[in-house]
Design a protein around this motif. Structure first.
Motif, short mmCIF file in Angstrom:
data_model
loop_
_atom_site.label_atom_id
_atom_site.label_comp_id
_atom_site.label_asym_id
_atom_site.label_seq_id
_atom_site.Cartn_x
_atom_site.Cartn_y
_atom_site.Cartn_z
N VAL A 158 19.11 8.60 40.73
CA VAL A 158 18.21 8.22 42.53
C VAL A 158 19.18 9.48 43.58
O VAL A 158 18.93 9.93 43.86
CB VAL A 158 17.85 7.45 42.60
N GLU A 159 20.72 8.77 43.61
CA GLU A 159 21.69 8.95 44.09
C GLU A 159 21.48 10.42 44.06
O GLU A 159 21.65 11.52 44.89
CB GLU A 159 22.68 8.37 43.97
N GLU A 160 21.30 11.04 42.51
CA GLU A 160 21.55 12.33 42.95
C GLU A 160 20.60 13.45 42.99
O GLU A 160 20.47 14.38 43.85
CB GLU A 160 22.08 12.20 41.37
N LEU A 161 19.29 12.69 43.19
CA LEU A 161 18.29 13.14 42.84
C LEU A 161 17.06 13.19 44.18
O LEU A 161 16.37 14.37 44.46
CB LEU A 161 17.22 13.45 41.89
N THR A 162 17.41 12.11 44.92
CA THR A 162 17.14 12.19 45.88
C THR A 162 18.02 11.29 47.37
O THR A 162 18.78 11.58 47.49
CB THR A 162 15.27 11.07 46.15
N GLY A 163 16.90 11.33 48.67
CA GLY A 163 17.66 10.95 49.38
C GLY A 163 17.84 9.66 49.99
O GLY A 163 17.71 8.49 48.51
N ALA A 164 17.94 9.54 50.88
CA ALA A 164 18.49 7.74 51.24
C ALA A 164 17.17 7.24 51.75
O ALA A 164 17.58 5.87 51.45
CB ALA A 164 18.83 8.40 53.07
N ASN A 165 15.61 7.35 51.75
CA ASN A 165 15.11 6.61 51.33
C ASN A 165 14.38 5.64 50.36
O ASN A 165 14.96 4.86 50.14
CB ASN A 165 13.76 7.28 51.85
N ALA A 166 14.67 6.89 48.94
CA ALA A 166 14.55 6.09 47.55
C ALA A 166 16.48 5.65 47.40
O ALA A 166 15.91 4.28 46.85
CB ALA A 166 14.51 6.87 46.57
N LYS A 167 17.44 6.00 48.14
CA LYS A 167 18.00 5.24 47.51
C LYS A 167 18.45 3.66 48.59
O LYS A 167 18.56 2.65 47.77
CB LYS A 167 19.98 5.55 48.63
N ILE B 94 21.28 1.48 55.58
CA ILE B 94 20.67 3.30 55.45
C ILE B 94 19.19 3.23 55.84
O ILE B 94 19.16 4.04 56.49
CB ILE B 94 20.72 3.10 53.73
N SER B 95 18.71 1.81 55.68
CA SER B 95 17.27 2.09 56.95
C SER B 95 17.50 1.77 58.09
O SER B 95 16.34 2.67 58.71
CB SER B 95 16.92 0.28 55.82
N HIS B 96 18.57 0.91 58.53
CA HIS B 96 18.41 1.51 59.75
C HIS B 96 18.81 2.84 60.80
O HIS B 96 18.41 2.29 62.09
CB HIS B 96 19.15 -0.32 60.49
N ASN C 253 13.70 3.36 58.78
CA ASN C 253 12.90 2.70 58.50
C ASN C 253 12.29 1.14 58.56
O ASN C 253 12.93 0.26 58.03
CB ASN C 253 12.33 2.35 56.72
N HIS C 254 11.53 0.61 59.50
CA HIS C 254 11.62 -0.38 60.26
C HIS C 254 11.34 -1.83 59.23
O HIS C 254 11.09 -2.55 59.28
CB HIS C 254 10.36 -0.83 61.25
N GLN C 255 10.21 -1.25 58.55
CA GLN C 255 9.83 -1.86 57.38
C GLN C 255 10.61 -2.60 56.01
O GLN C 255 10.98 -3.84 55.65
CB GLN C 255 8.68 -1.51 56.49
N VAL C 256 11.35 -1.78 55.82
CA VAL C 256 13.20 -2.18 54.76
C VAL C 256 13.88 -3.01 55.54
O VAL C 256 14.48 -4.19 54.86
CB VAL C 256 13.43 -0.93 53.87
N ASN D 62 14.99 -11.83 64.48
CA ASN D 62 14.39 -10.05 64.12
C ASN D 62 13.41 -9.29 62.88
O ASN D 62 12.68 -8.84 63.92
CB ASN D 62 16.02 -9.62 64.47
N ALA D 63 13.82 -10.46 61.70
CA ALA D 63 12.70 -9.95 61.74
C ALA D 63 11.03 -10.06 62.35
O ALA D 63 10.26 -9.88 61.62
CB ALA D 63 12.34 -10.51 59.69
N ARG D 64 11.08 -11.68 62.79
CA ARG D 64 9.88 -11.52 63.06
C ARG D 64 9.61 -10.80 64.33
O ARG D 64 8.33 -10.45 64.30
CB ARG D 64 10.02 -13.35 63.57
N ILE D 65 10.30 -10.39 65.12
CA ILE D 65 10.24 -9.91 66.49
C ILE D 65 9.67 -7.84 65.60
O ILE D 65 8.59 -7.64 66.20
CB ILE D 65 11.42 -9.15 67.01
N LEU D 66 10.05 -7.65 64.46
CA LEU D 66 9.60 -6.19 63.61
C LEU D 66 8.68 -6.35 62.80
O LEU D 66 7.46 -5.43 62.99
CB LEU D 66 10.87 -5.69 62.77
N ALA D 67 7.94 -7.48 62.13
CA ALA D 67 6.90 -7.70 61.47
C ALA D 67 5.74 -7.52 62.71
O ALA D 67 5.21 -7.58 62.68
CB ALA D 67 7.39 -9.20 61.26
N LYS D 68 6.13 -8.09 64.26
CA LYS D 68 5.35 -8.01 64.73
C LYS D 68 5.06 -7.15 65.93
O LYS D 68 3.97 -6.36 65.81
CB LYS D 68 5.28 -8.86 66.56
#
Length: 108
Positions: free
Chosen positions: A15-24, A54-56, A61-64, A91-97
């Motif tokens: 995955v690291e070789e073939l794709t970007g940060a989302n997949a990582k 990576i996600s932040h 990507n706020h869901q991750v 913080n997870a609850r705030i993001l979920a909201k």
């Protein structure tokens, strides 16, 4: 090595070789969850923190981010790190909201 690690490590490298940060980030999150189920908390935390970083920081990507915070918060609580757990879960609850995820809001 565990079966999960034997399966996921080569996948992660590919995955690291073939794709970007989302997949990582996704692979880090899933491998972190697999390690949680195997009760390998130290390595699970490392993987989940990488997914969070990576996600932040890289892809926003706020869901991750929210899912990582939920799992890490639970792990922190289990380790007796109550303040850290409370901060992560808040913080997870705030993001979920903000994401319109009422099911997660109720769980956190």
């Amino acid at each position: 090595h565990s079966k999960a690690q034997d399966t996921l490590v080569p996948l992660f490298r590919k995955v690291e070789e073939l794709t970007g940060a989302n997949a990582k980030a996704a692979v880090m999150f899933v491998s972190g969850l697999a390690l949680v189920t195997q009760q390998n908390t130290p390595e699970a935390r490392v993987r989940l923190m990488r997914a969070l970083r990576i996600s932040h920081g890289t892809i926003g990507n706020h869901q991750v981010v929210q899912q990582c915070l939920c799992v890490l918060g639970g792990l922190s609580m289990a380790q007796g790190e109550v303040q850290q757990a409370q901060d992560m879960l808040k913080n997870a609850r705030i993001l979920a909201k903000n994401l319109g995820d009422p099911a997660t809001q109720m769980l956190v």
